[in-house]
Scaffold this motif. Structure first.
Motif, short mmCIF file in Angstrom:
data_model
loop_
_atom_site.label_atom_id
_atom_site.label_comp_id
_atom_site.label_asym_id
_atom_site.label_seq_id
_atom_site.Cartn_x
_atom_site.Cartn_y
_atom_site.Cartn_z
N VAL A 95 9.42 69.69 92.61
CA VAL A 95 9.45 69.47 94.05
C VAL A 95 8.06 69.75 94.63
O VAL A 95 7.26 70.47 94.04
N VAL A 96 7.80 69.15 95.77
CA VAL A 96 6.55 69.39 96.50
C VAL A 96 6.84 70.41 97.59
O VAL A 96 7.81 70.27 98.36
N ARG A 97 6.01 71.41 97.68
CA ARG A 97 6.14 72.44 98.71
C ARG A 97 4.84 72.48 99.52
O ARG A 97 3.74 72.33 98.98
N VAL A 98 4.97 72.68 100.82
CA VAL A 98 3.82 72.75 101.72
C VAL A 98 3.85 74.10 102.43
O VAL A 98 4.87 74.47 103.02
N THR A 99 2.72 74.79 102.39
CA THR A 99 2.63 76.11 103.01
C THR A 99 1.59 76.08 104.11
O THR A 99 0.45 75.61 103.89
N ASN A 100 1.95 76.54 105.27
CA ASN A 100 0.99 76.68 106.37
C ASN A 100 0.27 78.01 106.18
O ASN A 100 0.89 79.08 106.23
N LEU A 101 -1.04 77.93 105.97
CA LEU A 101 -1.82 79.14 105.67
C LEU A 101 -2.21 79.85 106.96
O LEU A 101 -3.38 79.87 107.37
#
Length: 589
Positions: free
Chosen positions: A543-549
């Motif tokens: 899966v692709v995961r996106v994290t707001n840094l």
């Protein structure tokens, strides 16, 4: 401005909700981590091409949804299209994909209203603009170079181009009318000759009564048998009224009958009705005898009249053979010929008039094209100066650029071919852009070109750059970073990058990566919100995961990995330096 992006079962993304901010938004991550999938989802939400491969394996449905803040002009346009805006002038563009038994179904909605592809294309241009290295191929096309120059020229130039388009349409219509008339002139003249001949022949026949032929035939029959008619009429007269042979005539016999019945009526009144009938018969026989006698007296042999009738019958029969079969049909044909003759001679425009109209329209088109060319020359000089100014900070201080206009046959777009000439290196001659620029040079060229348009572009349009920094490093990467930051002061910018120099200037920084997770393998092919049961079997899925840094430390670690490939102390120090420089730049702004 793009506020929120929601994705479900799209490519390698099972579920994602991304909140973007104003200014510069960057997506970073390893090559192949799925950054481009995010941009693909935005493209699909705005009507891009779809295929079944975009639906996550094991699922039959996918959904992407992009929420934008609309500018006043777009809000007004949507209201004209009878689409109500959501709260805070929001525009929600969603796309549902579903695998059908034999095809892929796709439905686009704007604020819940089903819309077609054409509508989405028009809305898309109001919301986003995507710039990628793949655009370099399109940028080589002269028509695109001309369109870009026209857009840069502004409203006055675009209005003049519309005037040219209208003049070209009028000129084309005049040319088509003239060509049609010229090509059909020979046929028209031939038809005119035939119609004139037939009209003359029918006019000379002086046709008016559709029953005239029958009347003429009847008169001919009578004139051909005058002697017989005279003899027979005399015989009828003798039998009815006066018989020279001594035999009693019909009138005499009826007179005798009348006398007998009169005598009988004196004795029986019932005879009177019969008597009245006989009296009437006597009167009618006497009248018939007188009329037949008069008829016979009027008959006379007239060879001249018979010849006239014979000739008239011949003419009418000939007319019927050519234009009939009946005289009524010939008369109707004559009336149609008169109408067509009027159309070919009196109605419409002559060849000379059409030639004059075409000449006038052609001169008008040439005049308007000349005015458009003048405006393009002004815009070209301005674009040349500004584009060179934008390229110099991008480590191209000696760059040369020209926007050359050459004459061509007038079209709806004017009478100019526009070609961009480019020389990135000192001492090298100017050559067409397609023949000289490398990938890295084209990246900078595209960015500088976008910067030139930033003052004329709509503030509300989101600018998306897909790896615009590919193939560059060092000072060039720094220059690109500064240019992107400059654009982000006027637009929302979303950028996929591998450069820590660019990522450090981001107002919002997202990290994209792939993860392998243990997910339940469901009995059906759809994802469900039902709780997992012991009967269900799990499987490993990517899966692709996106994290707001948000966290400064996590962002420092990401920049360090971009810079050095690991979190070594030197890489962290470099990342810290980049963040410090970026903060200082924001304070200066």
């Amino acid at each position: 401005m793009l506020q929120t992006l929601r994705i479900r079962n799209f490519a390698l993304i099972d579920s994602l909700e991304l909140d973007l901010g104003a200014g510069l938004n960057v997506l970073t991550g390893e090559t192949g981590a799925g950054k481009s999938i995010i941009l693909d989802a935005i493209d699909i939400a705005l009507g891009g091409k779809v295929s079944s491969r975009l639906i996550r394996t094991g699922n039959k449905r996918a959904m992407v949804e992009a929420t934008f803040t609309a500018d006043p002009a777009t809000a007004a346009w949507l209201k004209e299209q009878e689409i109500d805006l959501m709260d805070e002038e929001l525009v929600i563009c969603s796309r549902d994909l579903a695998i059908a038994p034999s095809s892929l179904r796709s439905r686009s909605r704007v604020n819940g209203v089903l819309v077609n592809r054409k509508f989405m294309d028009r809305l898309r241009s109001r919301l986003v603009e995507i710039t990628a290295q793949g655009q370099t191929v399109q940028l080589m096309i002269p028509t695109l170079q001309r369109n870009l120059l026209d857009l840069y020229g502004g409203e006055e130039l675009l209005q003049q181009r519309e005037i040219v388009a209208r003049a070209y349409e009028i000129c084309s219509q005049a040319e088509q009318a003239l060509t049609k008339r010229r090509s059909s002139e020979q046929q028209r003249l031939q038809r005119l000759d035939l119609i004139e001949y037939q009209t003359k022949e029918l006019s000379a026949a002086n046709l008016s009564d559709p029953d005239e032929l029958e009347q003429q035939l009847s008169e001919r029959e009578m004139l051909s048998h005058v002697v017989e008619l005279q003899k027979l009429s005399y015989q009828v007269y003798q039998l009815l009224y006066q018989n020279d042979t001594g035999e009693p005539a019909a009138a005499d016999l009826l007179g005798q009958v009348e006398s007998l019945l009169t005598e009988m009526a004196e004795y029986d009144k019932k005879i009177e009705p019969i008597l009245e009938v006989v009296k009437t018969a006597v009167t009618q026989v006497v009248e018939a005898g007188q009329q037949i006698n008069g008829y016979g007296d009027r008959l006379e042999v007239d060879p001249d009249r018979l010849a006239e009738v014979e000739e008239r019958v011949r003419i009418l029969k000939q007319i019927c053979r050519k234009y009939g079969p009946t005289l009524a049909d010939a008369i109707a044909h004559y009336e149609k010929l008169q109408i067509e003759l009027a159309e070919l001679t009196d109605s419409g425009q002559s060849l000379e008039e059409l030639e004059q109209e075409y000449q006038k329209a052609s001169e008008k088109l040439t005049q308007e094209c000349h005015q458009l060319t003048k405006l393009r020359h002004v815009a070209a000089q301005k674009l040349e100066a500004q584009l060179i100014a934008e390229l110099k900070p991008l480590a191209m201080s000696k760059v040369q650029f020209q926007c050359r206009l050459t004459d061509c046959q007038p079209t709806a777009m004017g009478a100019d071919t526009v070609t961009y000439y480019f020389s990135p290196n000192p001492g090298e001659p100017l050559q067409p852009l397609s023949a000289i620029a490398s990938g890295g040079e084209m990246s900078r060229f595209l960015l500088a070109l976008k910067a030139c348009f930033s003052q004329t572009d709509d503030y509300w349009v989101t600018l998306i750059f897909d790896e615009i920094d590919a193939g560059v490093s060092g000072k060039v990467a720094q220059a690109i970073a500064e240019k992107l930051h400059q654009l982000s002061q006027q637009h929302q910018v979303l950028c996929v990058t591998h450069q820590p120099l660019i990522a450090a200037l981001a107002d919002v920084h997202f990290r994209v990566d792939k993860q392998i997770v243990d997910q339940p393998l469901l009995n059906n092919s759809e994802q469900t919100s039902q709780p997992q049961t012991p009967d269900e079997v799990s499987e490993l899925r990517t899966v692709v995961r996106v994290t707001n840094l948000h966290d400064l430390n996590r962002r420092r670690e990401e920049l360090a990995e971009l810079a050095g490939g690991h979190s070594a102390n030197e890489a962290r120090a470099f990342a810290e330096s980049l963040l410090s420089q970026a903060a200082h730049r924001r304070q200066k702004k």
